[in-house]
Enzyme design. Structure first.
Site, mmCIF file in Angstrom:
data_model
loop_
_atom_site.group_PDB
_atom_site.id
_atom_site.type_symbol
_atom_site.label_atom_id
_atom_site.label_comp_id
_atom_site.label_asym_id
_atom_site.label_seq_id
_atom_site.Cartn_x
_atom_site.Cartn_y
_atom_site.Cartn_z
ATOM 1 N N GLU A 238 -0.559 -15.146 23.262
ATOM 2 C CA GLU A 238 0.387 -14.081 23.591
ATOM 3 C C GLU A 238 0.477 -13.924 25.108
ATOM 4 O O GLU A 238 -0.534 -13.752 25.782
ATOM 5 C CB GLU A 238 -0.047 -12.760 22.949
ATOM 6 C CG GLU A 238 0.741 -11.535 23.389
ATOM 7 C CD GLU A 238 2.240 -11.695 23.220
ATOM 8 O OE1 GLU A 238 2.969 -11.547 24.214
ATOM 9 O OE2 GLU A 238 2.671 -11.983 22.081
ATOM 10 N N LYS A 239 1.695 -13.987 25.653
ATOM 11 C CA LYS A 239 1.857 -13.945 27.107
ATOM 12 C C LYS A 239 1.572 -12.565 27.692
ATOM 13 O O LYS A 239 1.163 -12.437 28.846
ATOM 14 C CB LYS A 239 3.264 -14.410 27.504
ATOM 15 C CG LYS A 239 4.393 -13.486 27.093
ATOM 16 C CD LYS A 239 5.748 -13.971 27.617
ATOM 17 C CE LYS A 239 5.879 -13.786 29.100
ATOM 18 N NZ LYS A 239 7.253 -14.042 29.583
ATOM 19 N N ILE B 240 20.663 -1.660 16.790
ATOM 20 C CA ILE B 240 19.861 -1.132 17.889
ATOM 21 C C ILE B 240 20.615 -0.057 18.663
ATOM 22 O O ILE B 240 20.079 1.010 18.962
ATOM 23 C CB ILE B 240 19.421 -2.277 18.826
ATOM 24 C CG1 ILE B 240 18.533 -3.272 18.078
ATOM 25 C CG2 ILE B 240 18.678 -1.734 20.038
ATOM 26 C CD1 ILE B 240 18.261 -4.555 18.833
ATOM 27 N N VAL C 30 34.958 -5.032 26.233
ATOM 28 C CA VAL C 30 34.490 -4.562 27.540
ATOM 29 C C VAL C 30 34.881 -5.598 28.592
ATOM 30 O O VAL C 30 34.632 -6.795 28.435
ATOM 31 C CB VAL C 30 32.966 -4.341 27.545
ATOM 32 C CG1 VAL C 30 32.470 -4.008 28.948
ATOM 33 C CG2 VAL C 30 32.591 -3.229 26.578
ATOM 34 N N HIS D 176 12.862 12.438 -11.861
ATOM 35 C CA HIS D 176 13.784 13.499 -11.462
ATOM 36 C C HIS D 176 12.988 14.676 -10.915
ATOM 37 O O HIS D 176 11.974 15.056 -11.501
ATOM 38 C CB HIS D 176 14.604 13.960 -12.667
ATOM 39 C CG HIS D 176 15.449 15.169 -12.373
ATOM 40 N ND1 HIS D 176 16.638 15.074 -11.678
ATOM 41 C CD2 HIS D 176 15.269 16.484 -12.673
ATOM 42 C CE1 HIS D 176 17.160 16.297 -11.582
ATOM 43 N NE2 HIS D 176 16.351 17.167 -12.175
#
EC number: 1.8.1.4
Length: 466
Positions: free
Chosen positions: A33-34, A184, A237, A444
């Protein structure tokens, strides 16, 4: 130099789950993992922190809009303490990342922190505080993705931001302009909308969450408009500029009519792109396609026969749970097993409120494919549970084969549908018919009753409560 049966580059949901499963199956496993913390985008700057802020802002929104009706009186004004909200979010992140560290230790996975890059197909150099090199019989690329942008937008990460910066703002925006009406953008937009920001969403397509069933898009648009979110659909855009604290977004509709929006923050949320920077994939004989994805076959094997790739860095939906399934699949393939993933049964969820969830085919996809189908839909407002909790927006829609009654797709919007969708996945995994679901007893009062009622509606249009 240490040697491993398998080395995994990337510790997100795909990578760390692959590491656990490899270790469970007796392989000597390394996880690279960096960054300093494990968990990747999902745990650090994605799924988990965004849900923490969604939950916190939901509590605040309920306090100012619903508590009085529930008979809860709060003396004085209810105020947002954004600093504390962000701090709580971070504590949730830290608790989860420490949980991953515990799991790695428990499963005897060796963890390396640093940038992992291939020297060749069996050797990986790790550039951390010190340079280390390991040897691996097999490798799994699980390097994930990063936020995408538009070529003419300069992200200053102060006022023109990505989701990463949106998770740690020091103030509530006055006007947050969001470019992109996907998952997102809508989730973070609702967070700040609840906290008092004006929110405007500019979307190139003619509807939000364009990959989901059109009925879900329409209902979520209606609900968010009631919450004062403004939408500029079918707008392209053309420019984003900053002058001091003022952000200007220029856009034009399909007829060429232009619109200019001014705000104090702009969230660029136009999707994500595969992350392979520094991987040195070519040294290992791993091919990338023109979209920057690692090319894989149906078994997730790359062009280098001993190297596999999973998650956001390969084709398919960019979902944490999809990456997890692929991580398990590769581990089991390496162990000589014959696992399988049905990608049609990977659910998709939007964690706005109401939540949105779906699995299987959309109505648009069935029409395009010429499949004869029938549809059953049931509104949440007809449920006693929904009226009791004041969560009456939304519905459940079930699509079934017109001849066989097999469930082909389930689409939901409403309270807790992120959890309810699992029932639909189970049903479709076992190729249930709409009548099968309709004949199952549902407790229910629950939100899940809407699934049964929608199945009744799809079976022969006989829902009991509408």
């Amino acid at each position: 130099m240490k040697s491993y049966d398998v080395a995994i580059i990337g510790s997100g949901p795909g990578g760390y789950v692959a590491a656990i499963r490899c270790a469970q199956l007796g392989m000597k496993t390394a996880l690279i993992e960096k960054y300093d913390t494990l968990g990747g985008t999902c745990l650090n700057v994605g799924c988990i922190p965004s849900k923490a802020l969604l939950d916190s802002s939901h509590h605040y929104h309920d306090a100012i809009t619903h508590f009085e009706k529930h008979g809860i009186d709060i003396p004085g004004d209810v105020k947002v303490n954004l600093k504390q909200m962000i701090a709580r979010k971070q504590s949730v992140v830290e608790e989860n990342t420490k949980g991953i560290e515990f799991l790695m230790d428990k499963n005897k996975v060796d963890v390396y922190h640093g940038l992992g890059s291939f020297k060749d197909a069996t050797h990986i150099e790790i550039a951390g505080k010190e340079k280390t090199e390991i040897e691996a019989k097999h490798s799994i690329i699980a390097t994930g993705s990063k936020p995408a942008s538009l070529p003419f937008i300069e992200l200053d990460k102060e006022r023109i931001i990505t989701s990463t910066e949106a998770l740690k703002l020091q103030e509530v925006p006055k006007h947050l302009i969001i470019i992109g009406g996907g998952v997102i953008g809508l989730e973070l937009g609702q967070v700040y909308n609840r906290l008092g920001a004006q929110v405007s969403v500019v979307e190139y397509m003619d509807r939000i969450i364009p990959g989901m069933d059109g009925a879900l898009s329409r209902e979520l648009t209606k609900v968010l408009k009631k919450q004062k979110v403004k939408f500029y659909l079918s707008h392209k855009v053309t420019g984003v500029s900053r002058k001091g604290e003022k952000i200007t977004v220029e856009a034009e509709d399909k007829k060429g009519k232009s619109v200019s929006l001014e705000g104090d923050y702009c969230l660029v949320s136009v999707g994500r792109k595969p992350y392979t920077d520094g991987l040195n994939a070519e040294a290992a004989g791993v091919k990338l396609n023109d979209r920057g994805q690692v090319e894989v076959d149906e078994h997730l094997r790359t062009s280098a026969g001993n190297i596999y790739a999973i998650g956001d860095v390969v084709r398919g939906a960019m979902l944490a749970h999809k990456a997890e399934e692929e991580g398990v699949m590769v581990a089991e393939i390496l162990a000589g097993q014959k696992p399988h993933i049905d990608y049609n049964l990977i659910p998709g969820v939007v964690y706005t409120w109401p939540e949105v969830a779906a699995v299987g085919k959309t109505e648009e996809e069935l029409k395009e494919a010429g499949v004869a189908y029938k549809s059953g839909q049931f509104p949440m407002r007809a449920l006693g549970r929904s009226r009791a909790s004041m969560d009456t927006d939304g519905f459940v829609k079930i699509l079934a084969d017109k001849e066989t009654d097999e469930v082909l797709g389930v689409h939901m919007i409403g309270a807790r549908v992120a959890d309810l969708i699992a029932e639909a996945v189970v049903a479709m995994e076992y190729r249930a018919s709409a009548e099968d679901i309709a004949r199952m007893s549902h407790a229910h009062p629950t939100y899940a009753e809407a699934v049964k009622e929608a199945a009744l509606a799809a079976t022969d249009n006989r829902p009991l409560h509408s």
